[in-house]
Design a protein around this motif. Structure first.
Motif, mmCIF file in Angstrom:
data_model
loop_
_atom_site.group_PDB
_atom_site.id
_atom_site.type_symbol
_atom_site.label_atom_id
_atom_site.label_comp_id
_atom_site.label_asym_id
_atom_site.label_seq_id
_atom_site.Cartn_x
_atom_site.Cartn_y
_atom_site.Cartn_z
ATOM 1 N N ILE A 311 0.852 -1.194 0.000
ATOM 2 C CA ILE A 311 0.000 0.000 0.000
ATOM 3 C C ILE A 311 0.887 1.243 0.000
ATOM 4 C CG2 ILE A 311 -1.771 1.283 1.255
ATOM 5 C CD1 ILE A 311 -2.611 -1.409 2.528
ATOM 6 N N VAL A 312 0.663 2.130 -0.954
ATOM 7 C CA VAL A 312 1.408 3.381 -1.034
ATOM 8 C C VAL A 312 0.584 4.474 -0.349
ATOM 9 C CG1 VAL A 312 2.543 5.043 -2.535
ATOM 10 C CG2 VAL A 312 2.391 2.640 -3.229
ATOM 11 N N ALA A 313 1.163 5.092 0.660
ATOM 12 C CA ALA A 313 0.426 6.062 1.472
ATOM 13 C C ALA A 313 1.022 7.457 1.349
ATOM 14 C CB ALA A 313 0.424 5.625 2.942
ATOM 15 N N ASP A 314 0.251 8.422 1.777
ATOM 16 C CA ASP A 314 0.645 9.828 1.746
ATOM 17 C C ASP A 314 1.915 10.041 2.570
ATOM 18 O OD1 ASP A 314 0.853 12.552 1.759
ATOM 19 O OD2 ASP A 314 -1.136 12.936 2.595
ATOM 20 N N SER A 315 2.964 10.517 1.914
ATOM 21 C CA SER A 315 4.254 10.695 2.596
ATOM 22 C C SER A 315 4.229 11.821 3.620
ATOM 23 C CB SER A 315 5.346 10.994 1.556
ATOM 24 O OG SER A 315 5.033 12.172 0.830
ATOM 25 N N ALA A 316 3.151 12.605 3.657
ATOM 26 C CA ALA A 316 3.059 13.698 4.628
ATOM 27 C C ALA A 316 2.890 13.185 6.055
ATOM 28 C CB ALA A 316 1.895 14.622 4.270
ATOM 29 N N GLU A 317 2.602 11.882 6.209
ATOM 30 C CA GLU A 317 2.421 11.322 7.548
ATOM 31 C C GLU A 317 3.375 10.148 7.783
ATOM 32 O OE1 GLU A 317 -1.223 10.860 9.442
ATOM 33 O OE2 GLU A 317 -2.304 12.319 8.222
ATOM 34 N N PRO A 318 4.677 10.399 7.867
ATOM 35 C CA PRO A 318 5.637 9.300 8.064
ATOM 36 C C PRO A 318 5.430 8.548 9.372
ATOM 37 C CG PRO A 318 6.679 11.461 8.381
ATOM 38 C CD PRO A 318 5.335 11.726 7.797
ATOM 39 N N LYS A 319 4.977 9.250 10.403
ATOM 40 C CA LYS A 319 4.746 8.576 11.679
ATOM 41 C C LYS A 319 3.649 7.528 11.550
ATOM 42 C CE LYS A 319 3.749 9.518 16.562
ATOM 43 N NZ LYS A 319 3.453 10.580 17.569
ATOM 44 N N SER A 333 5.915 4.756 1.053
ATOM 45 C CA SER A 333 5.641 6.184 1.112
ATOM 46 C C SER A 333 5.603 6.768 -0.297
ATOM 47 C CB SER A 333 6.724 6.882 1.937
ATOM 48 O OG SER A 333 6.501 8.273 1.983
ATOM 49 N N SER A 334 4.604 7.611 -0.544
ATOM 50 C CA SER A 334 4.525 8.261 -1.847
ATOM 51 C C SER A 334 5.717 9.202 -2.021
ATOM 52 C CB SER A 334 3.216 9.047 -1.977
ATOM 53 O OG SER A 334 3.202 10.132 -1.061
ATOM 54 N N VAL A 335 6.059 9.461 -3.269
ATOM 55 C CA VAL A 335 7.177 10.350 -3.572
ATOM 56 C C VAL A 335 6.601 11.606 -4.212
ATOM 57 C CG1 VAL A 335 9.358 10.636 -4.797
ATOM 58 C CG2 VAL A 335 8.680 8.378 -3.937
ATOM 59 N N LYS A 336 6.473 12.646 -3.407
ATOM 60 C CA LYS A 336 5.902 13.882 -3.934
ATOM 61 C C LYS A 336 7.003 14.790 -4.469
ATOM 62 C CE LYS A 336 1.889 13.897 -0.860
ATOM 63 N NZ LYS A 336 1.119 14.658 0.153
ATOM 64 N N GLY A 337 6.598 15.682 -5.319
ATOM 65 C CA GLY A 337 7.541 16.637 -5.871
ATOM 66 C C GLY A 337 6.794 17.753 -6.568
ATOM 67 N N LYS A 338 7.531 18.596 -7.264
ATOM 68 C CA LYS A 338 6.916 19.700 -7.965
ATOM 69 C C LYS A 338 5.927 19.191 -9.005
ATOM 70 C CE LYS A 338 7.954 23.857 -10.661
ATOM 71 N NZ LYS A 338 9.009 24.662 -11.329
ATOM 72 N N ASP A 339 4.707 19.740 -8.976
ATOM 73 C CA ASP A 339 3.656 19.370 -9.922
ATOM 74 C C ASP A 339 3.280 17.899 -9.857
ATOM 75 O OD1 ASP A 339 3.508 21.988 -10.902
ATOM 76 O OD2 ASP A 339 5.095 21.614 -12.366
ATOM 77 N N SER A 340 3.523 17.247 -8.700
ATOM 78 C CA SER A 340 3.231 15.809 -8.609
ATOM 79 C C SER A 340 1.736 15.514 -8.755
ATOM 80 C CB SER A 340 3.760 15.241 -7.292
ATOM 81 O OG SER A 340 3.131 15.867 -6.182
ATOM 82 N N VAL A 341 0.895 16.420 -8.234
ATOM 83 C CA VAL A 341 -0.548 16.201 -8.345
ATOM 84 C C VAL A 341 -0.975 16.227 -9.809
ATOM 85 C CG1 VAL A 341 -2.830 17.111 -7.775
ATOM 86 C CG2 VAL A 341 -1.022 17.127 -6.044
ATOM 87 N N ARG A 395 -4.015 8.143 -6.991
ATOM 88 C CA ARG A 395 -2.798 8.745 -7.555
ATOM 89 C C ARG A 395 -1.546 8.163 -6.905
ATOM 90 N NH1 ARG A 395 -0.601 13.303 -6.022
ATOM 91 N NH2 ARG A 395 -2.438 13.896 -4.805
ATOM 92 N N TYR A 396 -1.572 7.965 -5.579
ATOM 93 C CA TYR A 396 -0.436 7.337 -4.906
ATOM 94 C C TYR A 396 -0.204 5.921 -5.450
ATOM 95 C CZ TYR A 396 -1.395 11.010 -1.425
ATOM 96 O OH TYR A 396 -1.639 12.199 -0.795
#
Length: 415
Positions: A311-319, A333-341, A395-396
């Protein structure tokens, strides 16, 4: 048996007098969150089933599994509020409620098993009332016509046939608006309610709506005031519903994504498959619940049978990701970046999205997920921050495909 006296207006509250007294065929209530529409309907049904000893009730949602945590629980709550719980027997398997003094029934059905809907009988009296909760989930007017025919035949004197529909009015293009609100007649009561008629909301509840009014006026019009949602500029138009089976995705890759939530937003688990060669994304299952701690989230995912899936989850919540890993889930963990959305959206737009009908929350989101507008009303290249929990989870789940060419592990049965 000892009797108890209750004063009905004190228990039901204000704002629903016409609803309570209407006897026509169709009683339709669209309303905002916290407008009491479902709770009032539950109170009406329990009270009137006890008042009319030949009446029986059919309760419907698009999918059977969503009934337990909604209508079933609301009707139990209504019994408690009316102080009549001792007179009712609620069973979980299958979902059913019986009024002990007379044997009257409340039957629960989902449209995911249409044969059980079209062949319904009751042991005593007549099946004269139907309640469709979250009626917005019924995308097909033909499904409602099928249900409408299930309440038929003669009924005892003094009773009447009636369908009650309760819903959040997310989309102005829904068939319910055209059928009941745009073409009113003497046989239909179509009303709008909102949180302002709910006298039991406390200051904290009211503050949420005031903040919504200030920070998200578009959502406030629908979720606050109960007005029809105006849907213009959908992000995804490349989707359809289809009751596909696992045989249809036998050569696809499993994809799963998780968007965290708790108090105001739901935790949203997306479960699906991707066919890169055929350019298809299959939406197989979903979890969509508020108030889940990470432990309870783990338990829900395990109960659904997905504890072994990656399961790939929102990287904004590592805890939270680390905690779920500690429970044994295979979290990434998802890999976010510029214009990722926008990058993820553009990738998904090249695929056909096939949604299993049981994924009712996914359908609600994808049919309301639009491009945002600037202060002049012009669309901008950014999606709204709403109806996006399962959209983000999807998307994740495809992120590793959209960012390169991963080694595929072919699906070989099971989920």
């Amino acid at each position: 048996m000892k009797s108890k006296t209750v004063y009905l207006p004190d228990l039901v509250g204000k704002g629903y007098k016409r609803f309570w007294n209407f006897r026509g065929r169709y009683r339709v209530v669209k309303g905002s969150r916290a407008s009491k529409k479902s709770k009032t309907a539950a109170l009406w049904f329990i009270y009137n089933l006890m008042k009319y000893p030949k009446a029986n009730l059919l309760v419907i949602r698009k999918t059977y599994r969503t009934l337990k945590d909604s209508c079933f629980t609301d009707l139990q709550w209504a019994c408690e509020r009316l102080k009549v719980s001792r007179l009712w027997d609620f069973k979980l398997s299958p979902l059913e409620a019986t009024y002990k003094p007379t044997g009257q029934k409340i039957l629960f059905r989902g449209l995911d098993d249409p044969l059980k809907v079209t062949s319904i009988t009751v042991p005593s009296g007549a099946l004269c009332w139907g309640w469709i909760e979250e009626a917005y989930e019924l995308n097909s007017e033909a499904d409602f016509d099928m249900l409408n025919e299930s309440i038929r035949g003669e009924i005892p004197e003094g009773l009447w046939k009636q369908w009650t529909l309760t819903l959040n009015p997310w989309n102005e293009h829904h068939w319910i608006k055209k059928r009941f609100f745009d073409r009113p007649d003497e046989n239909t009561l179509a009303i709008t309610t909102n949180y302002q008629c709910n006298e039991w909301l406390d200051e904290a509840d009211l503050k949420l709506f005031e903040e919504m009014k200030k920070n998200n006026p578009r959502r406030y019009q629908v979720a606050g005031l109960g007005n029809w949602g105006i849907v213009d500029g959908l992000v995804f138009e490349n989707w359809r519903e289809d009751p596909f089976t696992l045989d249809d995705v036998r050569n696809c890759e499993s994809i799963n994504g998780l968007d965290f939530g708790y108090a105001n937003d739901p935790a949203a688990l997306f479960v699906g498959f991707i066919d890169q060669q055929g350019k298809k994304i299959y939406v197989w299952d979903e979890l969509y619940k508020k108030g889940l701690t990470n432990r309870r989230l783990f338990e829900e995912i395990t109960k659904m049978g997905y504890a072994k899936k990656k399961i790939v989850a929102d990287s904004a919540e590592p805890k939270s990701i680390d905690e779920l890993r500690g429970y044994g889930l295979r979290m990434a963990s998802s890999v976010k970046g510029k214009d990722s959305v926008n990058h993820g959206i553009q990738f998904i737009q090249d695929y056909e999205i096939i949604v299993h009908p049981r994924c009712v929350h996914f359908v609600t989101e994808i049919s309301n997920y639009t491009w945002d507008k600037d202060r002049f009303g012009n669309s901008i290249n950014r999606p709204i921050d709403d109806f996006n929990h399962l959209m983000d989870a999807m998307r994740y789940s495809v992120e590793r495909f959209s960012k390169g060419s991963p080694k595929l592990k072919t699906y070989r049965g099971g989920i």
